[in-house]
Design a protein around this motif. Structure first.
Motif, mmCIF file in Angstrom:
data_model
loop_
_atom_site.group_PDB
_atom_site.id
_atom_site.type_symbol
_atom_site.label_atom_id
_atom_site.label_comp_id
_atom_site.label_asym_id
_atom_site.label_seq_id
_atom_site.Cartn_x
_atom_site.Cartn_y
_atom_site.Cartn_z
ATOM 1 N N THR A 195 47.098 -19.559 18.640
ATOM 2 C CA THR A 195 47.539 -19.947 19.975
ATOM 3 C C THR A 195 49.042 -20.215 19.952
ATOM 4 O O THR A 195 49.513 -21.012 19.131
ATOM 5 N N LEU A 196 49.770 -19.508 20.804
ATOM 6 C CA LEU A 196 51.209 -19.773 20.968
ATOM 7 C C LEU A 196 51.412 -20.417 22.325
ATOM 8 O O LEU A 196 50.919 -19.914 23.338
ATOM 9 N N SER A 197 52.141 -21.542 22.351
ATOM 10 C CA SER A 197 52.398 -22.208 23.625
ATOM 11 C C SER A 197 53.897 -22.479 23.751
ATOM 12 O O SER A 197 54.470 -23.205 22.927
ATOM 13 N N GLY A 198 54.491 -21.877 24.751
ATOM 14 C CA GLY A 198 55.921 -22.117 25.030
ATOM 15 C C GLY A 198 56.834 -21.749 23.865
ATOM 16 O O GLY A 198 57.829 -22.435 23.611
ATOM 17 N N GLY A 251 58.425 -24.675 20.658
ATOM 18 C CA GLY A 251 57.071 -24.296 21.080
ATOM 19 C C GLY A 251 56.039 -24.687 20.040
ATOM 20 O O GLY A 251 56.359 -25.235 18.974
ATOM 21 N N ARG A 252 54.809 -24.402 20.386
ATOM 22 C CA ARG A 252 53.689 -24.827 19.545
ATOM 23 C C ARG A 252 52.957 -23.593 19.044
ATOM 24 O O ARG A 252 52.663 -22.680 19.825
ATOM 25 N N HIS A 253 52.669 -23.624 17.765
ATOM 26 C CA HIS A 253 52.001 -22.473 17.140
ATOM 27 C C HIS A 253 50.800 -23.023 16.372
ATOM 28 O O HIS A 253 50.957 -23.781 15.413
ATOM 29 N N ARG A 301 45.101 -25.342 13.306
ATOM 30 C CA ARG A 301 46.113 -26.186 12.669
ATOM 31 C C ARG A 301 47.502 -25.812 13.189
ATOM 32 O O ARG A 301 47.841 -24.627 13.274
ATOM 33 N N GLU A 302 48.264 -26.852 13.526
ATOM 34 C CA GLU A 302 49.633 -26.579 13.976
ATOM 35 C C GLU A 302 50.471 -26.105 12.781
ATOM 36 O O GLU A 302 50.483 -26.749 11.726
ATOM 37 N N VAL A 303 51.135 -25.002 12.931
ATOM 38 C CA VAL A 303 51.860 -24.421 11.779
ATOM 39 C C VAL A 303 53.362 -24.295 12.025
ATOM 40 O O VAL A 303 54.098 -23.908 11.111
ATOM 41 N N GLN A 304 53.840 -24.629 13.237
ATOM 42 C CA GLN A 304 55.260 -24.351 13.525
ATOM 43 C C GLN A 304 56.211 -25.212 12.694
ATOM 44 O O GLN A 304 57.339 -24.825 12.458
ATOM 45 N N GLY A 305 55.732 -26.343 12.200
ATOM 46 C CA GLY A 305 56.649 -27.223 11.446
ATOM 47 C C GLY A 305 56.456 -27.160 9.939
ATOM 48 O O GLY A 305 57.058 -27.943 9.213
#
Lengths: 817, 236
Positions: free
Chosen positions: B11-14, B68-70, B75-79
């Protein structure tokens, strides 16, 4: 455990991949491994020599207990021999030595089985000599205290080498009688293989005989002033050198009080025997080891540059690996493993190369090494060193390329191959840094070798004070047992006549202590009409016993008065010639001609009149300063130590004629050290010559490697700028301007390298000044010439890529990908 | 659809991606919202410069978004740091590249084995998976060959085998036929189709309208924005 196994398997996989990379690029591998093999080989070879000379103990039991005991006379000398009475007191009074022995040189003419007499190196030793070293006999027995009795039977021990060479390894030699310089000796044993020890100056000894059976022993045993024994001892277990020094110093002080005439101002200086034997080689070893280490640094930097260049072509691969899940650490580990493999293979080849390099390098130190006592070779420690150096350098010099090469964004894998293959900023900085480092080290080495060459030139060009051209020399000793003074005198005359009969001979002369050839004999003296100097405090004169016509034959100028003639006969007025330095130091502002000197050769006053002043000679080698010398006529005071010199029209022929003439006059005698005088002079500088040659070779290699590195970098960066250069040309830039552009990039690196290198060069120069004769640290010619040489070399290295860039037509450049 | 939806794999958000070059700021992606479900076969389309490759980089954790949020697998992976992203790429993602990106000094089998080695899979298991993956792409008979001994189509089949050997949750393909002739390209697309048919989630960037039509869903990018996201009936 499982993790460790997995890690091991993974590392082995990386190592296999590294080997495959090498195998698939033979040219690259050959360059890389060749450079490494030479670098590691040279470093390992020098380590082997340094280890053998400076680290490894002497090949004797509990060698750390072996001690050299020098008699001293401050400030004249710290390495003097001792007299027999002194030695007896040292031996009997000390509390810190389990064994103590003395040795004195006594070369022999060995005659046996009807063969022509052969010179063999020999020493007369005291009873505990072999016990000091703890060596064994391979046949028979060794000498012991029971053999060292005045009037005892003449016995001897021979070396295993002589036993095999001269006696075909016949065990029945033990018990047989051989003739040494006309005296019969019974061989009682053969000492173990490799033992050739005769003291600090007695190398390659073949015969050991008891000191006390020597015919002159009874007389010398009464004289504390006759210093001719080298004293060595084995300290008791647990006794330190300092404790032994204190013990022996107390004995020296007591002897000075008891015998002030002979022992005042005399001390004792104890050093480890290992240090006494090889200590003088240390400066040269340090210089060469330092130079080799610097060359190795350049090699490593060069290899790191090659790895970086290779890494630049592997950015696509690195990006793919990263995309597939390899972390940066994993990529670094793989690249470092590859580097270690490369250095490891290079190290293995280097260890092989070291085996022949060690012999080559050893020539630079051998004249200072008592080779029979120190084995030079690549041993287990050297192989371990090669392995260690390879691994450490593999990691140390693999990390920078690995960090630079692995710095790749995984998303680069989605881009075109050409973009992936580009060089990163980190790689460019790393490569530039490595080139700067190489130039700096090469510059420092070049300055060092330049200074060494100039220093050597100064030494080698120093006038010896005599004319060595066409001159050959040979040495022999006349035994007391067969030649009394009259016989020595007669032998000398007959030998000179025999040699003069040859059509090759231009001039013939003899000297008991020829400059740079014979042993030295020196002592104190008195001047008639002056108060004698307090015992032991006056200057000393080097004594020469020379034949009439000696100065003319040698080309030594007579500055005042005359030289000896046949008219200066034994029963006539005793006459003397002194050297220029003697005249200046002993008779400053006076005319020495007609003054009389007593050289102290006999107990009664024996005044000798100065009839001439001769030019100085460099007695102790081309780098030495002239010393005060006195000459007496061999017709008045014959000498058993003879160096015969022939100035010849055919030096090669005369070398044989000396041998034949001695044999014709007295077949019991053998000559040794027959050689051209110029070769003899060159021998004095051979160590420095070899060291200088090696330094020059090392610095040339460093310069070549650094310039190859510079060439590679400038070529690469220029190829990366092809589009830009094409654009410049299209916009009107001239070929000259393009060349200037490329040269500027290389010039900046070289300039930085020279600045860094100047600091390093100053350190190298200072180190050399203290270790090589004739070197001046601040030699302006060198500090001007070397930057020019490096600059010119850099110009050449940059010229090809610059020229190539200037030839690129703008249309091609603009299409370049 | 929510993050906890079992079917949502990514899921990609913004999502935004900004590149800074000197003083220039380039917005490669702007306000991208996207959900890729398990079992999807997605084609990302768009003209050059539209942000396709950048989107694939972020989806495949080759790059991180600027904002944005990935979320991946819940699991959140962007960070995440580079090391953790590498771990997820290795375990959950398979890549097929336009230029294959096989490592020239490794054999076919070693190339396929590489991601498994990075995962520290035991040797016997690695061998089994490599053989299986090569069987699937019908390249088992060339396992000892070097990439240079293979045709382009064969190399891409090996790349496909490497991508699937680790049994990834999703397969990303970047112009997988871009370096191939049409006949070979067809064969590779057939292979990808087979993998999807067996349950593999596929996300592909392509310029080819024909191959894009094989996907069940098309995401169209323009100027870094998703301008169209349509499910389509699959071409026969």
């Amino acid at each position: 455990m499982k993790k460790l196994l997995s890690l091991t398997a993974s590392v082995l996989g990386d190592a296999r991949f590294a080997l495959r990379l090498l195998a698939r690029s033979p040219g690259y591998a050959l360059t890389l491994l060749g450079v490494l093999a030479l670098g590691i080989g040279a470093t390992t070879a020098m380590f082997s020599i340094a280890s053998a000379l400076l680290l490894r103990p002497l090949p004797y039991r509990d060698a750390e207990q072996l001690t050299m005991i020098w008699k001293t006379h401050e400030p004249l000398a710290r390495e003097w021999p001792a007299s027999i009475p002194d030695f007896v007191d040292y031996h009997d009074r000390n509390k810190t030595f389990s064994k103590m022995a003395a040795a004195t040189h006594d070369s022999f003419s060995l005659a046996s089985d009807g063969a022509r007499a052969e010179y063999v190196g020999g020493v007369d030793v005291t009873g505990e000599f072999f016990e000091v070293f703890g060596v064994q006999a391979v046949h028979g027995r060794l000498l012991g205290p029971a053999d060292d009795k005045a009037g005892g039977p003449p016995v001897c021990v021979v070396s295993a080498d002589l036993w095999r060479r001269r006696f075909a390894g016949d065990p029945s030699l033990v018990g047989r009688t051989i003739t040494l310089s006309g005296r019969p000796f019974t061989v009682v044993g053969v000492v173990q293989d490799g033992f050739r020890m005769g003291g600090p100056y007695g190398d390659r000894i073949d015969v050991w005989a008891p000191l006390a059976v020597h015919p002159t022993y009874p007389e010398k045993a009464q004289s504390r002033g006759n210093n001719h024994l080298w004293v060595m001892g084995r300290r008791k277990p647990g006794v330190t050198l300092a404790e032994a020094q204190a013990d022996m110093s107390a004995i020296a002080a007591a002897l000075a009080a008891e015998y002030p005439r002979s022992n005042a101002h005399r001390g004792l200086n104890l050093v480890d025997l290992h240090e006494a034997l090889v200590g003088k080689a240390r400066p040269t070893v340090f210089v060469l080891f330092g130079a080799v280490a610097l060359v190795f640094l350049v090699v490593c930097a060069n290899v790191a540059s090659l790895l970086l260049a290779r890494g630049a072509t592997r950015r696509g691969e690195m990006a793919a690996r990263a995309a597939l899940g390899a972390t940066r650490a994993r990529l670094v580990r793989q690249l470092v493993t590859e580097s270690v493999v490369v250095f490891g293979v290079g190290g293995a080849l280097g260890a092989l190369a070291a085996r022949w390099m060690v012999g080559f390098f050893a020539d630079a130190v051998r004249s200072d090494v008592w080779a029979a006592n120190v084995a030079l070779g690549v041993d287990g420690a050297a192989l371990a060193f090669a392995l260690g150096v390879s691994l450490v350098a593999g990691v140390a010099f693999g990390v920078v390329p690995a960090l630079a090469t692995s710095r790749v964004a995984p998303q680069a894998v989605l881009k075109e191959t050409a973009a992936q293959a580009g060089v990163s900023r980190a790689q460019r900085i790393a490569r530039s840094g490595l080139v700067v480092a190489q130039v700096a080290v090469a510059f420092a080495l070049l300055v060092g070798s330049g200074l060494a060459v100039r220093g050597f030139a100064r030494v080698a060009s120093a006038a010896p004070g005599f004319d060595p051209s066409g001159m050959v020399v040979g040495r022999l000793n006349l035994p007391e047992t067969t030649h009394d003074d009259d016989a020595v005198l007669a032998f000398g005359k007959r030998l000179e006549d025999e040699l003069r009969r040859s059509p090759n001979a231009i001039a013939v002369a003899t000297n008991s202590a020829m400059p740079m050839v014979g042993t030295n004999s020196n002592g104190w003296f008195k001047i008639e009409g002056r108060n004698p100097w307090p015992s032991g405090e006056g200057p000393i004169l080097e004594r020469n016993v020379v034949s009439p016509g000696y100065f003319a034959a040698m080309g030594i100028p007579i500055l005042r008065g005359r030289e000896f003639t046949e008219a200066d006969a034994k029963d006539g007025r005793k006459v003397l010639v002194i050297s220029q330095t003697t005249a200046a130091t002993v008779f400053p502002g006076e005319d020495p001609i007609g003054k009389r000197i007593d050289l102290g050769a006999s107990k009664d006053d024996e005044w000798m009149e100065i009839v001439g002043v001769a030019g100085d000679t460099r007695r102790r080698g081309p780098a030495s300063e002239p010393v005060a010398e006195a000459y007496v006529s061999s017709r008045q005071i014959p000498s058993r130590w003879v160096v015969v010199a022939v100035r010849s029209r055919s030096p090669e022929a005369s070398l044989g004629e000396i041998k034949d003439a001695v044999n014709a006059v007295d077949p019991r005698l053998a000559t040794y050290s027959r050689q051209r005088m110029q070769d003899r002079i060159d021998d004095w500088t051979s160590q420095q010559r070899t060291a200088t040659t090696l330094l020059a070779a090392f610095s040339a290699a460093a310069l070549l490697l650094s310039m190859v590195g510079l060439f590679g970098l400038v070529s690469y960066t220029t190829s990366q700028r092809t589009r830009e250069i094409g654009l410049r040309v299209a916009l009107g830039s001239t070929p000259g301007a393009v060349i200037g552009l490329v040269m500027k990039s290389g010039g900046a690196l070289v300039g930085l390298g020279l600045v860094v290198g100047a600091a390093l060069a100053a350190i190298v120069a200072r180190a050399l000044t203290a270790r090589l004769p004739g070197v001046e640290a601040l030699d302006p010619a060198i500090f001007a010439a070397i930057p020019a040489l490096v600059g010119a070399s850099a110009l050449l290295a940059c010229l090809a890529p610059a020229w190539r860039a200037a030839k690129i037509p703008p249309s091609v450049a603009l299409r370049y990908e | 659809m929510t993050d906890t939806d079992d079917r949502a794999l990514i899921t990609l958000s913004g999502i935004e991606k900004v590149f800074l070059t000197d003083e220039l700021e380039t917005h490669a992606l702007s306000d991208v919202h996207l959900v890729i479900e398990r079992g999807d076969y997605v084609a990302i389309e768009g003209p050059s410069g539209s942000g396709k490759t950048t989107l694939l980089s972020i989806l495949g954790l080759l790059d991180a978004p600027s904002r944005g949020r990935h979320v991946m697998g819940g699991r959140e992976v962007q960070g995440l740091d580079a090391r953790e992203r590498a771990r997820i790429r290795n375990r959950d993602i398979g890549f097929i590249f336009q230029t294959f990106n096989l490592i020239g000094d490794l054999t076919v089998a070693e190339n396929v084995e590489l991601p498994l080695r990075y995962r520290d899979v035991p040797a016997a298991e690695r061998r089994r998976r490599v053989d299986s993956a090569l069987e699937r792409v019908q390249m088992a008979h060339r396992k000892g060959h070097m990439p240079s001994q293979l045709s382009g189509g064969q190399q891409q089949r090996v790349a496909v085998a490497r991508a699937v050997a680790g049994d990834p949750a999703i397969l990303f393909a970047d112009e997988p036929t871009g370096a191939l002739d049409s006949k070979t390209g067809d064969a590779v697309m057939d292979l990808i189709g087979e993998l999807h048919a067996r349950g593999t989630t596929v996300c592909m960037v392509t310029h080819s309208r024909e191959y894009a039509r094989r996907a069940h869903r098309a995401i169209h990018l323009f100027d870094g924005r998703v301008v169209e996201d349509v499910a389509r009936s699959v071409a026969a």
